[in-house]
Motif scaffolding. Structure first.
Motif, mmCIF file in Angstrom:
data_model
loop_
_atom_site.group_PDB
_atom_site.id
_atom_site.type_symbol
_atom_site.label_atom_id
_atom_site.label_comp_id
_atom_site.label_asym_id
_atom_site.label_seq_id
_atom_site.Cartn_x
_atom_site.Cartn_y
_atom_site.Cartn_z
ATOM 1 N N GLN A 1 6.794 -6.403 -7.454
ATOM 2 C CA GLN A 1 6.231 -5.330 -6.648
ATOM 3 C C GLN A 1 5.937 -4.116 -7.519
ATOM 4 O O GLN A 1 6.507 -3.948 -8.603
ATOM 5 N N ILE A 2 5.016 -3.268 -7.031
ATOM 6 C CA ILE A 2 4.827 -1.949 -7.625
ATOM 7 C C ILE A 2 6.025 -1.097 -7.225
ATOM 8 O O ILE A 2 6.368 -1.011 -6.046
ATOM 9 N N LEU A 3 6.662 -0.470 -8.189
ATOM 10 C CA LEU A 3 7.882 0.286 -7.938
ATOM 11 C C LEU A 3 7.604 1.782 -8.113
ATOM 12 O O LEU A 3 6.966 2.196 -9.079
ATOM 13 N N ASN A 44 0.877 -1.163 0.000
ATOM 14 C CA ASN A 44 0.000 0.000 0.000
ATOM 15 C C ASN A 44 0.916 1.215 0.000
ATOM 16 O O ASN A 44 1.451 1.605 1.032
ATOM 17 N N VAL A 45 1.128 1.799 -1.190
ATOM 18 C CA VAL A 45 2.163 2.807 -1.375
ATOM 19 C C VAL A 45 1.531 4.158 -1.654
ATOM 20 O O VAL A 45 0.705 4.299 -2.556
ATOM 21 N N GLN A 46 1.917 5.156 -0.873
ATOM 22 C CA GLN A 46 1.422 6.504 -1.100
ATOM 23 C C GLN A 46 2.104 7.093 -2.324
ATOM 24 O O GLN A 46 3.321 6.982 -2.499
ATOM 25 N N VAL A 47 1.317 7.739 -3.198
ATOM 26 C CA VAL A 47 1.866 8.361 -4.406
ATOM 27 C C VAL A 47 1.338 9.783 -4.506
ATOM 28 O O VAL A 47 0.283 10.112 -3.955
ATOM 29 N N ALA A 48 2.086 10.630 -5.218
ATOM 30 C CA ALA A 48 1.691 12.029 -5.381
ATOM 31 C C ALA A 48 2.277 12.551 -6.682
ATOM 32 O O ALA A 48 2.996 11.834 -7.393
ATOM 33 N N ALA A 49 1.963 13.802 -7.002
ATOM 34 C CA ALA A 49 2.453 14.411 -8.231
ATOM 35 C C ALA A 49 3.971 14.296 -8.317
ATOM 36 O O ALA A 49 4.686 14.547 -7.343
ATOM 37 N N GLY A 50 4.454 13.889 -9.477
ATOM 38 C CA GLY A 50 5.888 13.724 -9.681
ATOM 39 C C GLY A 50 6.382 12.308 -9.481
ATOM 40 O O GLY A 50 7.562 12.039 -9.695
ATOM 41 N N ASP A 51 5.491 11.382 -9.109
ATOM 42 C CA ASP A 51 5.897 9.986 -8.920
ATOM 43 C C ASP A 51 5.797 9.220 -10.235
ATOM 44 O O ASP A 51 4.820 9.329 -10.968
ATOM 45 N N LEU A 52 6.845 8.447 -10.504
ATOM 46 C CA LEU A 52 6.884 7.582 -11.677
ATOM 47 C C LEU A 52 6.764 6.144 -11.182
ATOM 48 O O LEU A 52 7.541 5.707 -10.330
ATOM 49 N N ILE A 53 5.787 5.412 -11.705
ATOM 50 C CA ILE A 53 5.414 4.100 -11.187
ATOM 51 C C ILE A 53 5.657 3.039 -12.247
ATOM 52 O O ILE A 53 5.250 3.198 -13.401
ATOM 53 N N LEU A 54 6.332 1.955 -11.874
ATOM 54 C CA LEU A 54 6.503 0.795 -12.744
ATOM 55 C C LEU A 54 5.700 -0.368 -12.160
ATOM 56 O O LEU A 54 5.820 -0.666 -10.971
ATOM 57 N N ILE A 55 4.914 -1.024 -13.004
ATOM 58 C CA ILE A 55 4.121 -2.167 -12.553
ATOM 59 C C ILE A 55 4.395 -3.341 -13.476
ATOM 60 O O ILE A 55 4.077 -3.281 -14.674
ATOM 61 N N PRO A 56 4.990 -4.417 -12.960
ATOM 62 C CA PRO A 56 5.249 -5.592 -13.799
ATOM 63 C C PRO A 56 3.947 -6.254 -14.235
ATOM 64 O O PRO A 56 2.895 -6.054 -13.606
ATOM 65 N N PRO A 57 3.986 -7.051 -15.294
ATOM 66 C CA PRO A 57 2.762 -7.727 -15.756
ATOM 67 C C PRO A 57 2.270 -8.744 -14.733
ATOM 68 O O PRO A 57 3.054 -9.348 -14.003
ATOM 69 N N GLY A 58 0.956 -8.897 -14.678
ATOM 70 C CA GLY A 58 0.369 -9.945 -13.848
ATOM 71 C C GLY A 58 0.096 -9.558 -12.413
ATOM 72 O O GLY A 58 -0.554 -10.311 -11.686
ATOM 73 N N ILE A 59 0.578 -8.409 -11.957
ATOM 74 C CA ILE A 59 0.346 -7.989 -10.574
ATOM 75 C C ILE A 59 -1.049 -7.383 -10.444
ATOM 76 O O ILE A 59 -1.396 -6.432 -11.148
ATOM 77 N N VAL A 60 -1.867 -7.940 -9.565
ATOM 78 C CA VAL A 60 -3.201 -7.392 -9.310
ATOM 79 C C VAL A 60 -3.032 -6.131 -8.469
ATOM 80 O O VAL A 60 -2.444 -6.165 -7.393
#
Length: 284
Positions: free
Chosen positions: A107-109, A52-68
């Motif tokens: 993981q969500i990065l 459960n990751v807090q995100v805000a303006a300016g965050d770049l997020i990588l999500i691998p395939p298959g992750i719900v």
């Protein structure tokens, strides 16, 4: 001419379900493709089964395939999401992505960009969008190189600002891992040149035999076999996504002999380059 690793680029606002204006919850989902998302405004949380990751303006997020995953928007936001096939991206981009995933697998990065990096990523995404249009219109022969440069810029910006793992005391195994990662980076950057295993070893202060042994143990392939696999994968990408002649592609990916390229391609792929290209056109 086709360029297929970008599936779509979406500008988004929150999907609101019984929420106040500007807030909302996006239902959990997953993708068969990789995802890059840039948050331009607002704040909230991205979540998966164990994050459960807090995100805000300016965050770049990588999500691998298959992750719900899903997200909760707490403050009105907008952003841009890119979905792409990581198996079809250029060689150095593959290395950069693998390097990011290796630190925190499955993981969500999140990388929190400073203002300068944020502007560079926004410009790179804009370039990616524009050149994908030109590719589909078949009107700019340099668009594929510009797309590659844009994706490299995005991934490099992620890695520059990404949180690194805590640094353990450096022992022999850690040194070997760093040495192999450095060698892999050089291979992915220079696979199209006349790479020599002896030079890769010497630049890392190892004898060729010791380097081969450590590399093979870590990677599962000898250095020579790995270089060949990188060259052939890049050749397959060019065969699928460009109309370049086979002989030109052979030279572009580092083979000094077209006959050697044909021989290795048939050995590893089971088809000639032209047969593979024709089949990929009919089965994208």
């Amino acid at each position: 001419m086709r360029y297929e690793f970008v599936e779509n680029i979406e500008h988004f606002a929150p999907h609101a379900f019984a929420g106040e204006q500007g807030t909302g919850l996006f239902r959990s989902h997953s993708h068969v493709t990789d995802e890059i998302t840039l948050i331009l405004e607002g704040e909230g949380h991205y979540s998966s089964n164990d994050q459960n990751v807090q995100v805000a303006a300016g965050d770049l997020i990588l999500i691998p395939p298959g992750i719900v995953h899903g997200f909760v928007c707490l403050k009105a936001w907008n952003g841009i999401s890119i979905h792409y096939d990581s198996q079809s991206i250029p060689s150095y981009c593959q290395y950069l992505l693998q390097h990011a995933y290796r630190q925190y697998p499955n993981q969500i990065l999140i990388s929190r960009l400073n203002r300068t990096r944020l502007e560079r990523v926004k410009a790179a995404i804009q370039q990616l969008e524009e050149e994908c249009v030109w590719v589909r219109l078949n009107e700019n022969s340099y668009s594929q190189d510009l797309i590659r440069n844009a994706l490299e810029a995005i991934l490099l910006s992620y890695l520059t600002n990404a949180p690194g793992p805590s640094e353990p005391a450096i022992d022999g195994e850690d040194c070997d891992e760093r040495m192999i990662q450095d060698a892999l980076k050089e291979i992915h950057l220079t696979y199209f040149t006349s790479l020599k295993i002896a030079d890769l070893a010497a630049r890392r202060f190892h004898s060729e035999s010791v380097f081969r042994k450590k590399f093979s143990k870590r990677v599962g392939l000898s250095p020579k076999q790995y270089i060949i696999s990188v060259r052939l994968n890049e050749a397959k990408r060019l065969l699928r996504h460009t109309d370049k002649p086979v002989e030109f592609i052979a030279s572009e990916v580092g083979f000094t002999s077209s006959s050697r390229f044909y021989e290795l391609f048939v050995k590893h792929v089971g088809k000639t380059p032209l047969e593979w290209r024709n089949e990929s056109y009919h089965n994208p």
